[in-house]
Design a protein around this motif. Structure first.
Motif, PDB file in Angstrom:
ATOM      1  N   ALA A 129      -0.504   4.469  -8.778  1.00 53.71           N
ATOM      2  CA  ALA A 129      -0.245   3.799  -7.499  1.00 53.71           C
ATOM      3  C   ALA A 129      -0.245   2.294  -7.708  1.00 53.71           C
ATOM      4  O   ALA A 129      -1.082   1.756  -8.434  1.00 53.71           O
ATOM      5  N   PRO A 181      -0.882  -1.639  -7.037  1.00 53.97           N
ATOM      6  CA  PRO A 181      -2.023  -2.297  -6.392  1.00 53.97           C
ATOM      7  C   PRO A 181      -1.664  -2.702  -4.968  1.00 53.97           C
ATOM      8  O   PRO A 181      -0.501  -2.967  -4.658  1.00 53.97           O
ATOM      9  N   PRO A 182      -2.619  -2.708  -4.093  1.00 55.48           N
ATOM     10  CA  PRO A 182      -2.322  -3.072  -2.698  1.00 55.48           C
ATOM     11  C   PRO A 182      -1.839  -4.509  -2.600  1.00 55.48           C
ATOM     12  O   PRO A 182      -2.265  -5.382  -3.348  1.00 55.48           O
ATOM     13  N   MET A 183      -0.911  -4.717  -1.662  1.00 63.66           N
ATOM     14  CA  MET A 183      -0.393  -6.055  -1.440  1.00 63.66           C
ATOM     15  C   MET A 183      -1.449  -6.912  -0.753  1.00 63.66           C
ATOM     16  O   MET A 183      -2.156  -6.448   0.149  1.00 63.66           O
ATOM     17  N   PRO A 184      -1.580  -8.158  -1.182  1.00 68.50           N
ATOM     18  CA  PRO A 184      -2.537  -9.032  -0.485  1.00 68.50           C
ATOM     19  C   PRO A 184      -2.066  -9.311   0.938  1.00 68.50           C
ATOM     20  O   PRO A 184      -0.866  -9.406   1.207  1.00 68.50           O
ATOM     21  N   THR A 185      -2.996  -9.411   1.841  1.00 68.94           N
ATOM     22  CA  THR A 185      -2.662  -9.640   3.249  1.00 68.94           C
ATOM     23  C   THR A 185      -3.408 -10.862   3.769  1.00 68.94           C
ATOM     24  O   THR A 185      -4.419 -11.283   3.201  1.00 68.94           O
TER      25      THR A 185
END
Length: 424
Positions: free
Chosen positions: A212, A214-218
């Motif tokens: 998966a 990595p999560p996008m920074p928000t």
């Protein structure tokens, strides 16, 4: 009916279509080592050291080395755990000689393959016939003292005999040329190893592709839409008073003409300076012919040296003109720029007014008699041409030759233009 034959056990290794675990090498040419060493690579020398560190008789080693360097060892066959060859001694019939060593187990090979696949530089080294030290140490790939077991059909019971020593020295040369021979001695063939490494690489890439992301920074929405003022740009530097001169370009038979390079550099600097100071390109509206004339006119001494004459010739030929046409046009350009070139090349019919008043003014000034034709007033050797810009341009020719060349400075007064022409 033929009896039923059971299939291979699960997990059993299939035998390849070609025998990857048996290689026979033709007899090596006699050769000597360098710097006192028989082998050239670090792993080849490690093989030799494993032999020499366990030898009981240095004299037999010396004779074995002599046999190896004088072509006594026939073709060498390598299989897992065994190196075999016929070695010629003092008798007519050669002796069957072999060196045995332990093959690596499956667990050892798994560690070796994992270590190789973990680092791309290890795989690259293997493909380049090199053995990294760290990779060899992962499974004790190289033999140590006592790992090489010699056997020979000769009556000599030395450990090793000179025939086995000769075979061992020649085997070191094989290892120099191809370290996969060492892997074969330890139990696996080259294609088998490369296929296993390829399989590991494919599995590793598939695992990475399936991971998966990595999560996008928000950031909070309020912060995202808040305008951040940009820092003001520093003021531009002031434009120089004049464009700089280009460097001197050395002459080189394989390089472009230095004069042409100098002209292009001068031209680029002048155009850049004009754009910087006025925001306008001074040559954007010129035709190719006008631009060629302008380029030639901008170079001091154009047409006076061998190199500039060649430049005139090339520029004129590129536009289907003669060098004489270009030289005359350059004189007109230097006299009045684009307007001067138009006066040279474009006769026209001026309206009544300044042109009609020119002849009486010339007569009143006691100047030679001129005959009119369109925008031109001509005598035997002098001529005035009236331009669309309202200026009079002086021309000169040999008497009665009609070979008119621009001369003097344009003037709104025909008498002034002619006086300047007579004084120039």
């Amino acid at each position: 009916m033929s009896p039923h034959r059971p299939g291979p056990r699960p997990g059993a290794r299939r035998t390849p279509l070609h025998d990857d675990r048996r290689r026979t090498f033709p007899q090596l040419a006699p050769a000597r080592g360098t710097d006192g060493k028989f082998a050239a690579t670090w792993w080849g020398n490690a093989w030799v050291e494993a032999l020499e560190d366990t030898a009981l008789d240095p004299a037999r080693l010396a004779r074995g080395r002599a046999y190896a360097t004088t072509g006594h060892v026939d073709a060498i066959t390598v299989t897992p755990g065994r190196v075999t060859a016929y070695v010629h001694g003092s008798r007519p019939r050669p002796y069957r000689t072999e060196i045995r060593l332990r093959v690596l187990g499956d667990d050892d090979w798994e560690r070796f393959l994992d270590a190789a696949a973990a680092r791309p530089d290890h795989i690259a080294a293997l493909l380049d016939k090199d053995v990294p030290h760290a990779l060899a140490a992962a499974v004790d790939l190289l033999p140590g003292p006592g790992d090489l077991i010699p056997d020979c059909s000769c009556p000599d019971h030395g450990y090793p005999c000179k025939h086995a020593a000769a075979l061992c020295y020649q085997a070191a040369r094989l290892l120099d040329e191809d370290p996969f021979v060492l892997f074969l001695m330890r139990g696996r063939g080259e294609q088998e190893i490369l296929a296993a490494l390829s399989h590991r690489n494919a599995a590793h890439e598939a695992a990475e592709a399936g991971a998966a992301p990595p999560p996008m920074p928000t950031v909070p929405a309020g912060e995202a839409v808040t305008a951040v003022p940009a820092a003001a740009l520093p003021p531009p530097l002031p434009a120089p008073d004049r464009p700089g001169r280009p460097p001197l370009y050395p002459e080189d038979p394989d390089a472009p003409d230095p004069l042409a390079l100098e002209m292009l550099a001068t031209e680029a600097a002048a155009r850049a300076h004009t754009l910087l100071t006025t925001g306008e390109d001074p040559v954007a509206a010129l035709t190719p012919w006008q631009d060629a004339v302008r380029l030639a006119a901008a170079h001091p001494g154009s047409g006076l040296t061998a190199s500039t004459r060649a430049l005139y010739r090339d520029l004129a030929a590129a536009l289907d003109r003669s060098p004489g046409d270009l030289a005359r046009a350059v004189a007109a350009w230097r006299q009045g720029g684009p307007a001067g070139l138009a006066v040279l090349e474009e006769p026209w019919d001026p309206p009544a007014g300044p042109f009609d008043r020119a002849r009486p003014a010339l007569i009143a000034a006691d100047l030679p008699h001129f005959r009119p034709w369109r925008n031109r007033l001509s005598s035997r050797s002098l001529q005035l041409r009236y331009g669309r810009d309202g200026l009079w341009y002086g021309y000169e020719s040999d008497p009665d030759r009609e070979d008119w060349w621009p001369r003097g400075t344009p003037d709104a007064d025909p008498v002034g233009a002619l006086t300047d022409l007579l004084e120039s």
